[in-house]
Structure formats: C-alpha cells, structure tokens
Design an enzyme around this catalytic site. Structure first.
Site, PDB file in Angstrom:
ATOM      1  N   SER A 120      20.704   5.559 -29.826  1.00 37.34           N
ATOM      2  CA  SER A 120      20.783   4.177 -30.312  1.00 37.34           C
ATOM      3  C   SER A 120      19.618   3.342 -29.794  1.00 37.34           C
ATOM      4  O   SER A 120      19.191   2.405 -30.459  1.00 37.34           O
ATOM      5  CB  SER A 120      22.072   3.511 -29.824  1.00 37.34           C
ATOM      6  OG  SER A 120      23.185   4.225 -30.248  1.00 37.34           O
ATOM      7  N   HIS A 141      19.766   8.138 -36.828  1.00 39.40           N
ATOM      8  CA  HIS A 141      20.774   7.297 -36.189  1.00 39.40           C
ATOM      9  C   HIS A 141      21.923   7.030 -37.159  1.00 39.40           C
ATOM     10  O   HIS A 141      21.814   6.219 -38.083  1.00 39.40           O
ATOM     11  CB  HIS A 141      20.135   5.979 -35.728  1.00 39.40           C
ATOM     12  CG  HIS A 141      21.083   5.087 -35.006  1.00 39.40           C
ATOM     13  ND1 HIS A 141      21.431   3.847 -35.462  1.00 39.40           N
ATOM     14  CD2 HIS A 141      21.778   5.269 -33.858  1.00 39.40           C
ATOM     15  CE1 HIS A 141      22.294   3.299 -34.625  1.00 39.40           C
ATOM     16  NE2 HIS A 141      22.520   4.146 -33.648  1.00 39.40           N
ATOM     17  N   GLU A 153      19.803   5.571 -40.113  1.00 34.29           N
ATOM     18  CA  GLU A 153      18.476   5.006 -39.878  1.00 34.29           C
ATOM     19  C   GLU A 153      17.582   6.158 -39.426  1.00 34.29           C
ATOM     20  O   GLU A 153      17.847   6.783 -38.399  1.00 34.29           O
ATOM     21  CB  GLU A 153      18.554   3.918 -38.809  1.00 34.29           C
ATOM     22  CG  GLU A 153      19.310   2.692 -39.309  1.00 34.29           C
ATOM     23  CD  GLU A 153      19.541   1.662 -38.225  1.00 34.29           C
ATOM     24  OE1 GLU A 153      19.125   0.509 -38.422  1.00 34.29           O
ATOM     25  OE2 GLU A 153      20.136   1.999 -37.181  1.00 34.29           O
ATOM     26  N   ASN A 191      21.176  -2.232 -34.897  1.00 29.79           N
ATOM     27  CA  ASN A 191      21.520  -2.743 -33.562  1.00 29.79           C
ATOM     28  C   ASN A 191      20.645  -3.926 -33.154  1.00 29.79           C
ATOM     29  O   ASN A 191      21.063  -4.746 -32.330  1.00 29.79           O
ATOM     30  CB  ASN A 191      21.448  -1.631 -32.517  1.00 29.79           C
ATOM     31  CG  ASN A 191      22.711  -0.787 -32.543  1.00 29.79           C
ATOM     32  OD1 ASN A 191      23.781  -1.289 -32.887  1.00 29.79           O
ATOM     33  ND2 ASN A 191      22.603   0.484 -32.204  1.00 29.79           N
TER      34      ASN A 191
HETATM   35  N1  NAD Z   1      29.189   5.281 -29.932  1.00 25.22           N
HETATM   36  C1  NAD Z   1      28.429   4.657 -30.824  1.00 25.22           C
HETATM   37  O1  NAD Z   1      28.801   3.616 -31.400  1.00 25.22           O
HETATM   38  C2  NAD Z   1      27.073   5.234 -31.197  1.00 25.22           C
HETATM   39  C3  NAD Z   1      26.535   4.922 -32.451  1.00 25.22           C
HETATM   40  C4  NAD Z   1      25.320   5.503 -32.826  1.00 25.22           C
HETATM   41  C5  NAD Z   1      24.648   6.312 -31.926  1.00 25.22           C
HETATM   42  N2  NAD Z   1      25.181   6.584 -30.699  1.00 25.22           N
HETATM   43  C6  NAD Z   1      24.444   7.502 -29.805  1.00 25.22           C
HETATM   44  O2  NAD Z   1      25.036   8.798 -29.915  1.00 25.22           O
HETATM   45  C7  NAD Z   1      24.925   9.493 -28.671  1.00 25.22           C
HETATM   46  C8  NAD Z   1      26.305   9.926 -28.224  1.00 25.22           C
HETATM   47  O3  NAD Z   1      27.133   8.799 -28.110  1.00 25.22           O
HETATM   48  P1  NAD Z   1      28.729   8.937 -28.097  1.00 25.22           P
HETATM   49  O4  NAD Z   1      29.260   7.566 -28.197  1.00 25.22           O
HETATM   50  O5  NAD Z   1      29.150   9.983 -29.075  1.00 25.22           O
HETATM   51  O6  NAD Z   1      28.957   9.524 -26.610  1.00 25.22           O
HETATM   52  P2  NAD Z   1      30.248  10.226 -25.988  1.00 25.22           P
HETATM   53  O7  NAD Z   1      30.222   9.918 -24.543  1.00 25.22           O
HETATM   54  O8  NAD Z   1      31.468   9.929 -26.798  1.00 25.22           O
HETATM   55  O9  NAD Z   1      29.951  11.805 -26.185  1.00 25.22           O
HETATM   56  C9  NAD Z   1      28.902  12.487 -25.564  1.00 25.22           C
HETATM   57  C10 NAD Z   1      29.261  13.966 -25.505  1.00 25.22           C
HETATM   58  O10 NAD Z   1      28.097  14.690 -25.084  1.00 25.22           O
HETATM   59  C11 NAD Z   1      28.516  15.731 -24.228  1.00 25.22           C
HETATM   60  N3  NAD Z   1      27.362  16.126 -23.419  1.00 25.22           N
HETATM   61  C12 NAD Z   1      26.781  15.476 -22.392  1.00 25.22           C
HETATM   62  N4  NAD Z   1      25.704  16.159 -21.940  1.00 25.22           N
HETATM   63  C13 NAD Z   1      25.617  17.264 -22.732  1.00 25.22           C
HETATM   64  C14 NAD Z   1      24.703  18.352 -22.801  1.00 25.22           C
HETATM   65  N5  NAD Z   1      23.666  18.449 -21.978  1.00 25.22           N
HETATM   66  N6  NAD Z   1      24.904  19.309 -23.720  1.00 25.22           N
HETATM   67  C15 NAD Z   1      25.950  19.227 -24.596  1.00 25.22           C
HETATM   68  N7  NAD Z   1      26.843  18.228 -24.582  1.00 25.22           N
HETATM   69  C16 NAD Z   1      26.668  17.261 -23.666  1.00 25.22           C
HETATM   70  C17 NAD Z   1      29.667  15.137 -23.430  1.00 25.22           C
HETATM   71  O11 NAD Z   1      30.495  16.158 -22.864  1.00 25.22           O
HETATM   72  C18 NAD Z   1      30.383  14.321 -24.505  1.00 25.22           C
HETATM   73  O12 NAD Z   1      31.388  15.090 -25.161  1.00 25.22           O
HETATM   74  C19 NAD Z   1      24.206   8.533 -27.716  1.00 25.22           C
HETATM   75  O13 NAD Z   1      22.834   8.830 -27.721  1.00 25.22           O
HETATM   76  C20 NAD Z   1      24.488   7.164 -28.333  1.00 25.22           C
HETATM   77  O14 NAD Z   1      23.489   6.219 -28.018  1.00 25.22           O
HETATM   78  C21 NAD Z   1      26.385   6.076 -30.326  1.00 25.22           C
END
Ligand code: NAD
Length: 291
Positions: A120, A141, A153, A191
């Site tokens: 993000s 994204h 995006e 964002n």
């Molecule tokens: N939550 C949102 O609204 C949103 C929206 C768009 C983008 N994002 C982006 O998406 C990404 C993930 O966000 P999220 O909200 O899904 O996070 P989250 O915490 O829900 O999930 C992350 C997952 O990654 C796993 N993980 C961590 N390190 C790892 C590794 N080395 N190898 C494999 N798995 C691993 C964790 O066990 C966890 O299950 C981030 O970069 C975030 O910025 C989030």
C-alpha cells in the site's frame, strides 16, 4: 510471451486470501503460500465460506464452486511456488520481510515469472531493488475486500520492462479486474485520497461536530458511497489506519496524512473497529470475511 496459467499468492492474510479467490475464480491454478499453517487453514475456511455465500446469492453455481476450490491449493513450502507464472506478494508491510521473500523466490521461480507486490505504501522500485529481477517486477495494488473490488492500481517501478508491464496488465484484465495505471508514489491514487479523507472524518468526531452515525449518514446520503468513512475505518481497523498514516506521513510530510490523536487513544482502548467489536460503532458480529 508466456501465457499465465498458474498464479502464486504469497501471504494468506486479509489481502492474500481475497486475491487468491480472484485468481482461482478467473480460472487460474492458484497456489497460496504462507509461513503459518493456521493462516492457510483460515484462508481456506474463509474462501469456502465466501464462495458458499456467492452460491446462496445466486452469483455462482455449485459446479463453479467445486471447480474454483479444485484450482486452489496451499503450501508452507516456498519451493512449491516454482510453477507460478506470476507471484503476487501480500505479506506484512515491511520492506525487509518483502526483500527476504522476493530474493528467496528469485532462486525458486523461472526466469520469466513476473513478481508483483500488493504494497500500500512502500515504493515498488525499492521492493523491486531487492528482488533480483527489478525488470520483471510490478506493483499490483488490490483494494479491500479484494474478492469484491474490481480496481487494481498498477505501477511500474523505474526498471520495469515494457514486456513485463504489458504481460502484467493483460493478466489483470484476464482476472476480470479493472487496472488503472499510476506512478510509483506514496498511496498511489486511492490511499492518497482515502487516508486524509478518513482522517478528516476522525477529526470531525474529535472536534465533537457530529456523532459518528450522523457523519456516516451525511456522507452516504450526499456522495452516494455505500459506506460512511467511520464505518469504513471500522473495517480497516485503527491499528491499520495508524500504520497507513505513519507510512504516508513519513514519506510525504503532509499534515493531511498525520495520524489524529483519537486513533492512538482508540488503539489503547482496544477500540480497533469491527474485529474487536467496537470502533466508531459497536458490532455483535466480529467476523471480517463473510465466514
Ligand atoms: N489490509 C488492507 O486494507 C490492504 C489493502 C491493500 C493492500 N494491502 C497490503 O497488502 C499486504 C498484506 O496486508 P494484509 O492486510 O493482508 O496483512 P495480514 O497481516 O492480514 O496478512 C499478512 C500475511 O502474510 C504472512 N506472512 C508474513 N511474512 C511472510 C513471509 N515471509 N512469507 C509468507 N507469508 C508471510 C502472515 O503470516 C500473514 O498471514 C501489505 O503489504 C499491505 O500494505 C493491505
């Protein structure tokens, strides 16, 4: 140009689970990777529950549900991602974690596999710099909830090749998504607008201008949004809003992105939003994913 057949999704949290549904639903063989088995089990449960709901709503046939689940598999072994034509990364928002993952993937995956990050706030060029293949790297994204939102995006890094960009764009269309091209900048489009917009709603609450329900009703009614900003924040979570603000404010130094003090107080009081049953609104159902 290799046609995408297999999609690997790294990280099976909120976003990875939704992205994997999008890929498997669009007909791609989809392998979900996480370091934690419990995260993969939860992702499978949430995926099944979401698809069953789609069947109940008449949006999916039972045959299609079975076919989608048949294309979906999971693993805790990075080597199992070797057959991925595209890897979409959705692990923690931490540059070091992303670099470690991508450099390991670079050793496992074929030379023409495209790497994509769902970050993000972190720069695509910066993540690509530690991937071993900055020319075959792109930003994709997705929006929350990925399984329902069509927007992606898409951002090229400084080194992204034209061929990679074209393949990634076509792949986004094949998934049935609507890609929009943006520069690799903090917050991209959505964002950059949404973080300060949410902050403004929080500041209205802080200033006692109106009750949260009234603010939400005003915005929904006037702007036609399906959700008011405080309802949306309750889904995003105060903890996540704080991280988003800190990342964007740190990169832009713009006051509009600075985290309002109320967010920190709400985190201290465990009023994170829907997931803790209390944010700007109260919830009896704390499930986040239609499960
Ligand atoms: N939550 C949102 O609204 C949103 C929206 C768009 C983008 N994002 C982006 O998406 C990404 C993930 O966000 P999220 O909200 O899904 O996070 P989250 O915490 O829900 O999930 C992350 C997952 O990654 C796993 N993980 C961590 N390190 C790892 C590794 N080395 N190898 C494999 N798995 C691993 C964790 O066990 C966890 O299950 C981030 O970069 C975030 O910025 C989030």
């Amino acid at each position: 140009m290799t046609k995408v057949k297999t999609v690997a999704v790294a990280g099976s949290g909120t976003m990875g689970t939704g992205i994997a549904i999008v890929a498997a639903r669009a007909g791609f063989r989809t392998i979900v990777f996480d370091t934690r088995q419990d995260a993969l089990d939860r992702a499978r449960g949430q995926t099944e529950a979401f698809l069953r709901k789609s069947v109940a709503r008449g949006k999916l046939s039972v045959e299609d549900l079975d076919a989608i689940l048949g294309r979906w598999s999971s693993t805790t072994k990075l080597e199992d991602l070797a057959s991925g034509d595209v890897v979409i990364e959705a692990v923690f928002e931490d540059l070091r974690v992303k670099h470690e993952l991508f450099s390991a993937l670079d050793r496992v995956c074929a030379a023409d596999t495209i790497f994509a990050s769902n970050t993000s706030t972190i720069s695509i060029t910066e993540i690509a710099g530690g991937s071993g293949r900055p020319d075959r790297f792109v930003g994709m994204h997705f929006c929350l909830p990925a399984q329902l939102m069509k927007l992606i995006e898409m951002s090229p890094g400084l080194e992204t090749s034209d061929d990679t960009w074209q393949r990634a764009w076509e792949f986004a269309l094949q998934m049935g998504q609507q890609p929009v091209k943006t520069k690799d900048t903090p917050g991209f489009i959505l964002n950059y607008f949404l973080i300060p917009y949410n902050n403004d709603a929080i500041r209205l609450v802080e200033a006692g201008v109106a009750e949260p329900a009234e603010i939400d009703r005003a915005i929904r009614t006037a702007l036609g949004y399906p959700m008011g900003p405080l309802e949306l924040l309750d889904l995003v979570g105060m903890d996540t809003q704080r991280l988003l603000c800190e990342a964007m404010h740190g990169l832009t130094n713009e006051d509009r992105a600075a985290c309002p003090p109320l967010v920190k107080r709400m985190i201290a009081a465990k009023r994170l939003g829907k997931k803790t049953g209390h944010g700007f609104h109260r919830y009896t159902d704390t499930k986040m994913f239609g499960a």
